[in-house]
Design a protein around this motif. Structure first.
Motif, mmCIF file in Angstrom:
data_model
loop_
_atom_site.group_PDB
_atom_site.id
_atom_site.type_symbol
_atom_site.label_atom_id
_atom_site.label_comp_id
_atom_site.label_asym_id
_atom_site.label_seq_id
_atom_site.Cartn_x
_atom_site.Cartn_y
_atom_site.Cartn_z
ATOM 1 N N ASN A 86 17.892 24.583 71.052
ATOM 2 C CA ASN A 86 17.115 25.648 71.664
ATOM 3 C C ASN A 86 15.652 25.335 71.741
ATOM 4 N N ASN A 87 15.232 24.225 71.324
ATOM 5 C CA ASN A 87 13.879 23.764 71.351
ATOM 6 C C ASN A 87 12.960 24.685 70.668
ATOM 7 N N LEU A 88 13.339 24.968 69.413
ATOM 8 C CA LEU A 88 12.633 26.056 68.469
ATOM 9 C C LEU A 88 11.918 25.348 67.134
ATOM 10 N N HIS A 89 10.963 26.052 66.502
ATOM 11 C CA HIS A 89 10.451 25.584 65.449
ATOM 12 C C HIS A 89 11.635 25.504 64.107
ATOM 13 N N GLU A 90 11.879 24.579 63.650
ATOM 14 C CA GLU A 90 12.807 24.137 62.686
ATOM 15 C C GLU A 90 12.644 25.119 61.368
ATOM 16 N N GLY A 91 11.389 25.062 60.920
ATOM 17 C CA GLY A 91 11.188 25.845 59.656
ATOM 18 C C GLY A 91 11.278 27.397 59.778
ATOM 19 N N ALA A 92 11.088 28.010 61.065
ATOM 20 C CA ALA A 92 11.211 29.385 61.523
ATOM 21 C C ALA A 92 12.619 29.570 61.606
ATOM 22 N N VAL A 93 13.609 28.749 62.095
ATOM 23 C CA VAL A 93 15.052 29.122 62.282
ATOM 24 C C VAL A 93 15.594 28.917 60.827
ATOM 25 N N ILE A 94 15.187 28.016 60.197
ATOM 26 C CA ILE A 94 15.719 27.966 58.782
ATOM 27 C C ILE A 94 15.423 29.357 57.835
ATOM 28 N N GLY A 95 14.362 29.641 58.099
ATOM 29 C CA GLY A 95 13.762 31.135 57.558
ATOM 30 C C GLY A 95 14.584 32.231 58.074
ATOM 31 N N ASP A 96 14.966 32.444 59.179
ATOM 32 C CA ASP A 96 15.760 33.237 59.985
ATOM 33 C C ASP A 96 16.914 33.600 59.382
ATOM 34 N N PHE A 97 17.699 32.120 59.323
ATOM 35 C CA PHE A 97 19.104 32.121 58.977
ATOM 36 C C PHE A 97 19.351 32.694 57.518
ATOM 37 N N ASN A 98 18.335 32.012 56.691
ATOM 38 C CA ASN A 98 18.322 32.268 55.283
ATOM 39 C C ASN A 98 18.210 33.618 55.123
ATOM 40 N N GLY A 99 17.169 34.386 55.914
ATOM 41 C CA GLY A 99 16.975 35.742 55.848
ATOM 42 C C GLY A 99 18.148 36.794 56.126
ATOM 43 N N GLU A 100 18.815 36.140 57.072
ATOM 44 C CA GLU A 100 19.906 37.039 57.668
ATOM 45 C C GLU A 100 21.133 36.875 56.330
ATOM 46 N N PHE A 101 21.402 35.590 56.057
ATOM 47 C CA PHE A 101 22.393 35.338 55.156
ATOM 48 C C PHE A 101 22.223 36.134 53.915
ATOM 49 N N TRP A 102 20.863 36.085 53.253
ATOM 50 C CA TRP A 102 20.770 36.652 52.070
ATOM 51 C C TRP A 102 20.377 38.316 51.980
ATOM 52 N N ALA A 103 20.373 38.629 53.275
ATOM 53 C CA ALA A 103 20.164 40.209 53.412
ATOM 54 C C ALA A 103 21.647 40.845 53.320
ATOM 55 N N VAL A 104 22.299 40.066 54.136
ATOM 56 C CA VAL A 104 23.817 40.589 54.047
ATOM 57 C C VAL A 104 24.416 40.374 52.648
ATOM 58 N N TYR A 105 24.383 39.290 52.014
ATOM 59 C CA TYR A 105 25.021 38.760 50.823
ATOM 60 C C TYR A 105 24.324 39.884 49.809
ATOM 61 N N ALA A 106 23.042 40.512 49.840
ATOM 62 C CA ALA A 106 22.570 41.280 48.927
ATOM 63 C C ALA A 106 23.160 42.504 48.859
ATOM 64 N N LEU A 107 23.722 42.876 49.807
ATOM 65 C CA LEU A 107 24.567 44.148 50.046
ATOM 66 C C LEU A 107 25.681 44.260 49.269
ATOM 67 N N HIS A 108 26.338 43.112 48.671
ATOM 68 C CA HIS A 108 27.383 43.164 47.946
ATOM 69 C C HIS A 108 27.282 43.924 46.618
ATOM 70 N N GLN A 109 26.063 43.846 46.051
ATOM 71 C CA GLN A 109 25.722 44.658 44.902
ATOM 72 C C GLN A 109 25.755 46.304 45.389
ATOM 73 N N PHE A 110 25.260 46.620 46.382
ATOM 74 C CA PHE A 110 25.540 48.035 47.022
ATOM 75 C C PHE A 110 26.782 48.559 47.262
ATOM 76 N N ILE A 111 27.541 47.935 48.012
ATOM 77 C CA ILE A 111 28.974 48.144 48.399
ATOM 78 C C ILE A 111 29.873 48.079 47.356
ATOM 79 N N GLY A 112 29.731 46.999 46.659
ATOM 80 C CA GLY A 112 30.675 46.747 45.610
ATOM 81 C C GLY A 112 30.659 47.872 44.395
#
Length: 468
Positions: A172-198
């Motif tokens: 998609n011709n995007l900045h690699e560092g920004a995409v890595i940050g976005d993907f990590n942000g989404e993953f860890w945000a969803v993952y962190a909810l395991h403490q709340f829901i569990g």
């Protein structure tokens, strides 16, 4: 030169020749069409490919698996108290995790990141199932096997996510560092909810029997957790395979990787990682990230939450911890674009953790009541902010700095994190709570100073290369 009239005369004077030329051109066109495959290589005309679907699936699958495991882990010190079975099993788990992390990058290269994720899930399912009949003969072997599975699932996760981010940025011709940050942000945000829901599920299904001094609903709780984990494992089957590794080569299959070549690759990867100055400078902060997680699981709930608001308050405090962890992970990931932003965001997380440690060291507290409960939730929230920052930024940092050996870098991440977690589980009972807080505060300051050195070193190197 011929006049226009003479050209027209020549054309009209040979109609049969013209028809023959037309048929020849039509025949060549048809022949060309037959040689062209029905599905051609029209990459230039294709719409940009999106790899966000895989990140959505990966994040949700990890949430389902780890909300069960996280809640089971939180209950080990209270449910399996006979001869400290629960705490000892966790120590064995993270010790096994540390040792197997040494070979995890090799295993992930041989299996492929998707297969590593699928096999890794089995260890978490087995560990939760062992809690249905918790004995030394069930929990200890399950802990050892989970150490292996955890080592490959986390290296597989880091490798898969980084590969997807790079592919998405390229397509998609995007900045690699920004995409890595976005993907990590989404993953860890969803993952962190395991403490709340569990913890909410635990609170809903467990109840204390004051007369017999036992806890009701444990069997139902772990059966529900097993069903939830099964859905998470099924979701991982829908991930697309990543055919290209971090080095730009096709992932090795088990048949292609000889034993000699595999061990040579492993030793070279570990040697390169430990001889790389950037990795050496990142290790202290990586180690602290594991230290602060173990502190929350083993020390904060026992010595801060329980005396202030009781055992029933552990669930609410860990839910607050998970909620702030998830929100902060999402925000930190969205703000990540490169090393400069990573440095600024890490400072915020370090400051939040330092505030908590200083308050605990000064024995600052608020009288009982709703203000006391709010104060404990405030401390838990700050710890969640720090964890969310460290998890997203360390993963983004390794993805950006170690493009040549992503598997080895994420293996080093888990080795040092799990080593410090295992140390806390085994040694924390032998020293006082205040001593643990002092050690954490000193190590936090030291690791952040080394991280700043890393940021300055990489920043100078990149600026000098750009000037050339």
């Amino acid at each position: 030169m011929m006049s226009d009239e003479s050209k027209l005369t020549n054309i009209n004077s040979h109609p049969s020749r013209n028809r023959e030329l037309e048929f020849q051109s039509m025949a060549s066109a048809v022949a060309g069409d037959e040689e062209t495959p029905l599905v051609g290589d029209n990459s230039a005309l294709d719409a940009p490919k999106s790899h966000t679907r895989d990140i959505h699936i990966l994040s949700l699958a990890f949430l389902l698996v780890f909300l069960a495991f996280g809640a089971a882990q939180n209950l080990q010190s209270t449910l399996n108290t006979e001869e400290d079975l629960g705490t000892t099993s966790l120590g064995i788990l993270y010790l096994s995790f540390t040792f197997f992390s040494v070979v995890s990058s090799l295993v992930v290269r041989v299996l492929g990141s998707k297969n590593a994720l699928l096999i890794g899930t089995t260890g978490y399912v087995l560990y939760v199932a062992a809690n249905l009949k918790p004995t030394w003969y069930t929990l200890v072997p399950a802990s050892v096997y989970l150490g292996f599975c955890a080592s490959i699932i986390w290296v597989g996760e880091g490798t898969y996510l980084t590969s997807a981010a790079r592919s998405h940025a390229t397509d998609n011709n995007l900045h690699e560092g920004a995409v890595i940050g976005d993907f990590n942000g989404e993953f860890w945000a969803v993952y962190a909810l395991h403490q709340f829901i569990g913890n909410l599920i635990t609170f809903a299904l467990l109840s204390d029997d004051d007369q017999e001094g036992s806890t009701n609903g444990t069997t139902l709780l772990f059966v529900v957790f097993l069903f939830i984990m099964a859905f998470g494992a099924i979701l991982m089957c829908f991930l697309r395979k990543r055919s290209v590794s971090s080095k730009g080569q096709h992932e090795l299959s088990g048949a292609d990787a000889g034993a000699c070549a595999s061990f040579k690759s492993l030793s070279k990867s570990l040697a390169n990682a430990l001889s790389d100055v950037k990795m050496l400078l990142a290790i202290p902060l990586i180690a602290y990230s594991g230290l602060q997680q173990a502190f929350v699981w083993a020390e904060f709930t026992k010595y801060v939450v329980t005396p202030a608001i009781g055992i029933s308050g552990v669930g609410s405090s860990m839910a607050a911890y998970g909620a702030f962890d998830g929100i902060c992970s999402l925000l930190a990931g969205r703000l990540t674009s490169g090393l400069t932003s990573i440095t600024s965001i890490v400072f915020v997380g370090v400051f939040a953790q330092a505030v908590v440690l200083i308050l605990l060291l000064l024995d600052f507290s608020i009288s009982t009541g709703w203000l006391g409960t709010l104060y404990i939730l405030f401390l838990a929230g700050l710890l969640g902010i720090g964890d969310g920052v460290l998890m997203t930024q360390l993963n983004a940092l390794l993805g950006i700095l170690f493009k040549h050996d992503t598997e080895g870098a994420f293996a080093q991440l888990k080795i040092w994190q799990c080593a410090t977690i295992a140390i806390v589980f085994f040694l924390a009972p032998l020293i006082s709570f205040k001593a643990v807080v002092v050690i954490m505060l000193a190590f936090l300051c030291f690791s952040f100073c080394i991280f700043l050195w890393l940021a300055l070193k990489v920043g100078k190197a990149s600026s000098s290369s750009n000037s050339q």
